[in-house]
Design an enzyme around this catalytic site. Structure first.
Site, mmCIF file in Angstrom:
data_model
loop_
_atom_site.group_PDB
_atom_site.id
_atom_site.type_symbol
_atom_site.label_atom_id
_atom_site.label_comp_id
_atom_site.label_asym_id
_atom_site.label_seq_id
_atom_site.Cartn_x
_atom_site.Cartn_y
_atom_site.Cartn_z
ATOM 1 N N GLU A 34 36.050 35.551 31.265
ATOM 2 C CA GLU A 34 36.216 35.155 32.667
ATOM 3 C C GLU A 34 37.552 34.438 32.840
ATOM 4 O O GLU A 34 38.038 33.772 31.924
ATOM 5 C CB GLU A 34 35.029 34.242 33.038
ATOM 6 C CG GLU A 34 35.068 33.615 34.409
ATOM 7 C CD GLU A 34 34.951 34.602 35.561
ATOM 8 O OE1 GLU A 34 35.696 35.595 35.580
ATOM 9 O OE2 GLU A 34 34.142 34.354 36.477
ATOM 10 N N VAL B 176 44.017 27.209 41.889
ATOM 11 C CA VAL B 176 45.102 27.712 41.036
ATOM 12 C C VAL B 176 45.262 29.216 41.227
ATOM 13 O O VAL B 176 44.321 29.892 41.669
ATOM 14 C CB VAL B 176 44.835 27.418 39.538
ATOM 15 C CG1 VAL B 176 44.976 25.936 39.217
ATOM 16 C CG2 VAL B 176 43.478 27.937 39.095
ATOM 17 N N ARG C 121 48.595 37.576 41.612
ATOM 18 C CA ARG C 121 48.100 37.968 40.281
ATOM 19 C C ARG C 121 49.245 38.313 39.326
ATOM 20 O O ARG C 121 49.110 38.244 38.118
ATOM 21 C CB ARG C 121 47.178 39.188 40.385
ATOM 22 C CG ARG C 121 45.912 38.961 41.189
ATOM 23 C CD ARG C 121 44.939 40.108 40.952
ATOM 24 N NE ARG C 121 43.913 40.212 41.974
ATOM 25 C CZ ARG C 121 42.754 39.547 41.954
ATOM 26 N NH1 ARG C 121 42.497 38.728 40.970
ATOM 27 N NH2 ARG C 121 41.871 39.713 42.915
ATOM 28 N N GLY D 185 39.945 39.103 38.261
ATOM 29 C CA GLY D 185 40.767 38.003 37.750
ATOM 30 C C GLY D 185 41.035 37.975 36.263
ATOM 31 O O GLY D 185 42.071 37.485 35.829
ATOM 32 N N ASP E 95 34.329 27.826 37.963
ATOM 33 C CA ASP E 95 34.471 26.808 39.014
ATOM 34 C C ASP E 95 33.101 26.153 39.205
ATOM 35 O O ASP E 95 32.731 25.261 38.449
ATOM 36 C CB ASP E 95 34.989 27.519 40.274
ATOM 37 C CG ASP E 95 35.241 26.582 41.435
ATOM 38 O OD1 ASP E 95 35.125 25.374 41.281
ATOM 39 O OD2 ASP E 95 35.557 27.077 42.547
HETATM 40 P P1 IMP Z 1 32.298 30.199 40.345
HETATM 41 O O1 IMP Z 1 31.228 31.258 40.466
HETATM 42 O O2 IMP Z 1 32.200 29.183 41.446
HETATM 43 O O3 IMP Z 1 32.329 29.550 38.979
HETATM 44 O O4 IMP Z 1 33.673 30.893 40.617
HETATM 45 C C1 IMP Z 1 34.221 31.780 39.734
HETATM 46 C C2 IMP Z 1 35.148 32.759 40.416
HETATM 47 O O5 IMP Z 1 35.765 32.203 41.586
HETATM 48 C C3 IMP Z 1 36.281 33.138 39.495
HETATM 49 O O6 IMP Z 1 35.973 34.297 38.787
HETATM 50 C C4 IMP Z 1 37.435 33.362 40.454
HETATM 51 O O7 IMP Z 1 37.429 34.689 40.899
HETATM 52 C C5 IMP Z 1 37.141 32.490 41.634
HETATM 53 N N1 IMP Z 1 37.899 31.210 41.591
HETATM 54 C C6 IMP Z 1 37.402 29.980 41.372
HETATM 55 N N2 IMP Z 1 38.354 29.035 41.424
HETATM 56 C C7 IMP Z 1 39.507 29.701 41.662
HETATM 57 C C8 IMP Z 1 40.871 29.264 41.796
HETATM 58 O O8 IMP Z 1 41.231 28.076 41.718
HETATM 59 N N3 IMP Z 1 41.770 30.254 42.022
HETATM 60 C C9 IMP Z 1 41.450 31.566 42.115
HETATM 61 N N4 IMP Z 1 40.184 32.013 41.989
HETATM 62 C C10 IMP Z 1 39.218 31.087 41.766
#
Ligand code: IMP
Length: 184
Positions: free
Chosen positions: A108, A162, A174, A53, A112
Site C-alpha cells: 500500500e 502528501v 503521481r 497509489g 491513513d
Molecule cells: P485509509 O483507508 O483512510 O487508510 O486511506 C488509504 C488511502 O487513502 C490510500 O491508499 C490513499 O489512496 C489515500 N490517501 C490517504 N492519505 C493520503 C494522502 O495524504 N495523500 C494521497 N492519498 C492519500
C-alpha cells in the site's frame, strides 16, 4: 532526462514542499527489500499492489528483493478529488491470482485511517493464504482509527496530506519523483 523533482509544487491551488527525497526513499526501500528477502528466504511471496497509489512503490521495492516472487494488483475506490477519506471503501478490481496457501504481502502507498487495509486484510484472509502481511510506504499513525497490523513501514508521517511518488491529489502529482507535503 532527469526525474521530475521540483522543490515546491502547486497542485489544484495548493502549495506542497519536498518532505522525503528520492534518496531517502530509495535508501529505506533498500532496507525493507533486504528485510523481506530475509523474512521470506525459503518462500515465494506474492506482492499484491493496491492501485493506483502503490504502483511506483511496488515497482521499486520489488527490485530490492532477491528471492523468487510474483506480483498481482487490486484496486479500491479512492478519495475522489478530496483530501479527506469518504469513509467508504469499494472494490474496483479484484486480484487474478489464486492466493490460497500462498504467502501474500499487501503493498500500500499510505495507511491513513486504516479503513482500506482493515477491509483488505479481512477480504484476503477469507481466501486462505498461508500468510498475509502488510507493507506500506507511509503511515499517518495519528490518523489511524481502524485496527491494522502493519509489518513493514517505510516512514511514519504526520497527519497532513502528501503526494508524489505514485500518490495523487485529484489524480495529479503521481509523476513527482519524491514525496511532497501540504504547506500549512
Ligand atoms: P485509509 O483507508 O483512510 O487508510 O486511506 C488509504 C488511502 O487513502 C490510500 O491508499 C490513499 O489512496 C489515500 N490517501 C490517504 N492519505 C493520503 C494522502 O495524504 N495523500 C494521497 N492519498 C492519500
Amino acid at each position: 532526462m532527469d526525474q521530475y523533482l521540483p522543490e515546491k509544487v502547486n497542485i489544484n491551488g495548493e502549495q506542497f514542499r519536498v518532505y522525503l527525497t528520492q534518496e531517502e526513499i530509495q535508501q529505506r526501500l533498500k532496507q525493507l527489500g533486504q528485510q523481506i528477502s530475509q523474512d521470506y528466504s525459503d518462500k515465494k511471496p506474492i506482492f499484491i499492489g493496491v492501485l493506483n497509489g502503490a504502483y511506483i512503490f511496488l515497482a521499486d521495492i520489488m527490485r530490492y528483493v532477491n528471492i523468487p516472487c510474483e506480483v498481482d494488483f487490486l484496486k479500491l475506490s479512492s478519495y475522489g478529488d478530496e483530501k479527506v477519506s469518504s469513509g467508504e471503501v469499494h472494490d474496483l478490481k479484484n486480484i487474478d491470482a489464486d492466493i490460497k496457501g500462498r504467502h501474500v504481502i499487501l503493498i500500500e502507498d499510505i495507511v491513513d485511517t486504516g479503513l482500506s487495509m482493515n477491509y483488505l486484510y479481512s477480504k484476503l484472509s477469507r481466501l486462505e493464504p498461508a500468510s498475509l502481511s502488510i507493507a506500506t510506504l507511509l503511515h499517518k499513525q495519528d490518523a489511524t482509527k481502524h485496527d491494522v497490523k502493519i509489518r513493514y513501514t517505510g516512514f511514519k508521517i504526520p497527519d497532513l496530506f502528501v503526494l508524489g511518488y505514485g500518490l495523487d491529489y485529484a489524480q495529479e502529482g503521481r509523476n513527482l519523483g519524491q514525496i511532497y507535503i501540504l504547506e500549512e
